[in-house]
Design a protein around this motif. Structure first.
Motif, PDB file in Angstrom:
ATOM      1  N   LEU A  31       0.726  -1.125  -0.067  1.00  0.00           N
ATOM      2  CA  LEU A  31       0.044   0.064   0.154  1.00  0.00           C
ATOM      3  C   LEU A  31       0.894   1.216  -0.008  1.00  0.00           C
ATOM      4  O   LEU A  31       0.597   2.397  -0.448  1.00  0.00           O
ATOM      5  N   ASP A  32       1.954   1.161   0.641  1.00  0.00           N
ATOM      6  CA  ASP A  32       2.998   2.344   0.410  1.00  0.00           C
ATOM      7  C   ASP A  32       3.294   2.492  -0.922  1.00  0.00           C
ATOM      8  O   ASP A  32       3.621   3.698  -1.325  1.00  0.00           O
ATOM      9  N   VAL A  33       3.616   1.320  -1.796  1.00  0.00           N
ATOM     10  CA  VAL A  33       4.129   1.418  -3.169  1.00  0.00           C
ATOM     11  C   VAL A  33       3.086   2.384  -3.786  1.00  0.00           C
ATOM     12  O   VAL A  33       3.189   3.321  -4.518  1.00  0.00           O
ATOM     13  N   VAL A  34       1.785   1.765  -3.659  1.00  0.00           N
ATOM     14  CA  VAL A  34       0.607   2.382  -4.377  1.00  0.00           C
ATOM     15  C   VAL A  34       0.469   3.841  -3.905  1.00  0.00           C
ATOM     16  O   VAL A  34       0.176   4.743  -4.905  1.00  0.00           O
ATOM     17  N   ARG A  35       0.536   4.393  -2.666  1.00  0.00           N
ATOM     18  CA  ARG A  35       0.382   5.549  -2.472  1.00  0.00           C
ATOM     19  C   ARG A  35       1.293   6.549  -2.850  1.00  0.00           C
ATOM     20  O   ARG A  35       0.928   7.638  -3.483  1.00  0.00           O
ATOM     21  N   THR A  36       2.608   6.178  -2.920  1.00  0.00           N
ATOM     22  CA  THR A  36       3.739   6.898  -3.530  1.00  0.00           C
ATOM     23  C   THR A  36       3.656   7.157  -4.975  1.00  0.00           C
ATOM     24  O   THR A  36       3.800   8.242  -5.372  1.00  0.00           O
ATOM     25  N   PHE A 236       1.783  17.514   2.953  1.00  0.00           N
ATOM     26  CA  PHE A 236       3.311  17.845   2.883  1.00  0.00           C
ATOM     27  C   PHE A 236       3.857  16.456   2.579  1.00  0.00           C
ATOM     28  O   PHE A 236       4.990  16.375   2.088  1.00  0.00           O
ATOM     29  N   GLN A 237       3.196  15.323   2.634  1.00  0.00           N
ATOM     30  CA  GLN A 237       3.782  13.913   2.100  1.00  0.00           C
ATOM     31  C   GLN A 237       3.814  14.041   0.750  1.00  0.00           C
ATOM     32  O   GLN A 237       4.568  13.536  -0.048  1.00  0.00           O
ATOM     33  N   VAL A 238       2.712  14.672  -0.226  1.00  0.00           N
ATOM     34  CA  VAL A 238       2.755  14.770  -1.540  1.00  0.00           C
ATOM     35  C   VAL A 238       3.708  15.493  -1.995  1.00  0.00           C
ATOM     36  O   VAL A 238       4.518  15.300  -3.063  1.00  0.00           O
ATOM     37  N   ILE A 239       3.910  16.724  -1.309  1.00  0.00           N
ATOM     38  CA  ILE A 239       4.906  17.653  -1.736  1.00  0.00           C
ATOM     39  C   ILE A 239       6.453  17.283  -1.559  1.00  0.00           C
ATOM     40  O   ILE A 239       7.234  17.025  -2.397  1.00  0.00           O
ATOM     41  N   ARG A 240       6.641  16.371  -0.523  1.00  0.00           N
ATOM     42  CA  ARG A 240       7.996  15.664  -0.106  1.00  0.00           C
ATOM     43  C   ARG A 240       8.176  14.730  -1.412  1.00  0.00           C
ATOM     44  O   ARG A 240       9.211  14.438  -2.021  1.00  0.00           O
ATOM     45  N   ALA A 241       7.261  13.516  -1.607  1.00  0.00           N
ATOM     46  CA  ALA A 241       7.314  12.646  -2.663  1.00  0.00           C
ATOM     47  C   ALA A 241       7.827  13.241  -3.950  1.00  0.00           C
ATOM     48  O   ALA A 241       8.688  12.724  -4.819  1.00  0.00           O
ATOM     49  N   ARG A 242       7.016  14.327  -4.331  1.00  0.00           N
ATOM     50  CA  ARG A 242       7.211  15.091  -5.669  1.00  0.00           C
ATOM     51  C   ARG A 242       8.647  15.406  -5.648  1.00  0.00           C
ATOM     52  O   ARG A 242       9.231  15.513  -6.925  1.00  0.00           O
ATOM     53  N   LEU A 243       9.126  16.011  -4.797  1.00  0.00           N
ATOM     54  CA  LEU A 243      10.584  16.727  -4.702  1.00  0.00           C
ATOM     55  C   LEU A 243      11.575  15.547  -4.798  1.00  0.00           C
ATOM     56  O   LEU A 243      12.763  15.680  -5.244  1.00  0.00           O
ATOM     57  N   GLN A 244      11.302  14.150  -4.281  1.00  0.00           N
ATOM     58  CA  GLN A 244      12.164  13.272  -4.354  1.00  0.00           C
ATOM     59  C   GLN A 244      12.307  12.507  -5.394  1.00  0.00           C
ATOM     60  O   GLN A 244      13.139  11.421  -5.437  1.00  0.00           O
TER      61      GLN A 244
END
Length: 310
Positions: A31-36, A236-244
């Motif tokens: 589920l973490d893979v799907v979320r990311t 904030f999780q979305v912002i961080r994932a897109r930056l990474q």
């Protein structure tokens, strides 16, 4: 003697937290893979598959990439979660102990300060691991760049191609996400206090909080506190994932900084863009938080009993 007991108590918290974190990741990683993948898919990048919903994403990844795809980034996830939870509970318990001097009971504000302090320290320690985990999870059959073969290869390639500063991409939203842990732990502590008070009034025996609460209580408290934290901090999780995300072949990153992510997401996707992947996140984290706190509280109680018997 009291100082020695204090050190024992802190390491018991760290050990319980590390075991809880490892158990949590093993259960919920697909589920973490799907979320990311949902988080970074802004509809304008061609190297990410399009999924209709969480079940469709799980089925598609399993069919096209197999178990390897569902558990992409698993090793850094285990490492990061185990270290993060261990450090978090350790720093959190130390902060609570420091704030509790000359006080019978910590206020909600001091619980919040303790959790925020612990979260900031953990963020600086573990950001490189989470960045590598995110990049490994985003490697799909549509990717054009040479894939990382694993944790070590990803670390070596990032250092070679982008420099050590790349390991701290997403640190700013990561620090804002400290509020997630602060909200979660404050909610957990306050809800736990209410449940203990309620049960102690009903009980005729003089029992401690650990003796009054069951695994069901820990599960409910963990899930409830996690839900509150997710709803308030998810953007904030979305912002961080897109930056990474990994830069393109020419080395140009998709987003330059946090403000660029905010502007582009708001412009092209609206408020909905900041909550992409939240269904998978809730499915992953609500039961995961329950498991974490069940394991944490029970391991902690077991370690305390072992120390008393020594």
């Amino acid at each position: 003697m009291s100082a020695l007991k204090s050190v024992d108590w802190q390491w018991e918290n760290a050990t319980a937290g590390a075991v809880a974190g490892c158990a949590t990741v093993s259960f919920s990683h697909p589920l973490d893979v799907v979320r990311t993948r949902f988080q970074v898919n802004d509809g304008r990048v061609s190297n990410f598959p399009t999924y209709k919903n969480t079940p469709h994403a799980l089925f598609t990844i399993a069919r096209s990439e197999g178990l390897r795809g569902l558990y992409a980034g698993f090793y850094p996830a285990v490492l990061g979660s185990t270290v993060s939870w261990g450090l978090y509970f350790f720093f959190y318990s130390k902060a609570k102990q420091r704030y509790s001097k000359n006080r019978e009971e910590l206020s909600p504000g001091l619980h919040l300060a303790s959790a925020a302090e612990a979260g900031a320290l953990v963020c600086f320690c573990t950001n490189p691991v989470w960045l590598i985990k995110t990049r490994l999870q985003l490697q799909t059959p549509l990717h054009q760049t040479r894939p990382y073969s694993g944790l070590y290869d990803a670390l070596r390639t990032i250092l070679k191609e982008e420099g050590w500063t790349a390991l701290y991409k997403g640190i700013v939203p990561g620090l804002f996400l400290v509020t997630h842990g602060a909200i979660q732990f404050t909610a957990y502590e306050e809800l736990r206090k209410v449940v203990v008070d309620f049960k102690s009034k009903k009980s005729e025996q003089n029992l401690s909080g650990a003796e009054l609460l069951s695994s069901v209580d820990y599960a409910t408290l963990g899930a409830s506190s996690k839900l509150a934290a997710i709803l308030l901090t998810y953007p904030f999780q979305v912002i961080r994932a897109r930056l990474q995300q990994r830069p393109s072949k020419d080395g140009i990153p998709r987003y330059m900084d946090s403000w660029h992510v905010v502007k582009e997401t708001a412009r092209f996707e609206g408020l909905r863009g900041f909550y992409k992947g939240i269904t998978a996140n809730l499915l992953k984290n609500a039961p995961a938080a329950s498991i974490t706190f069940i394991v944490y509280e029970n391991v902690l109680n077991m370690l305390k009993m072992a120390r008393r018997n020594d």
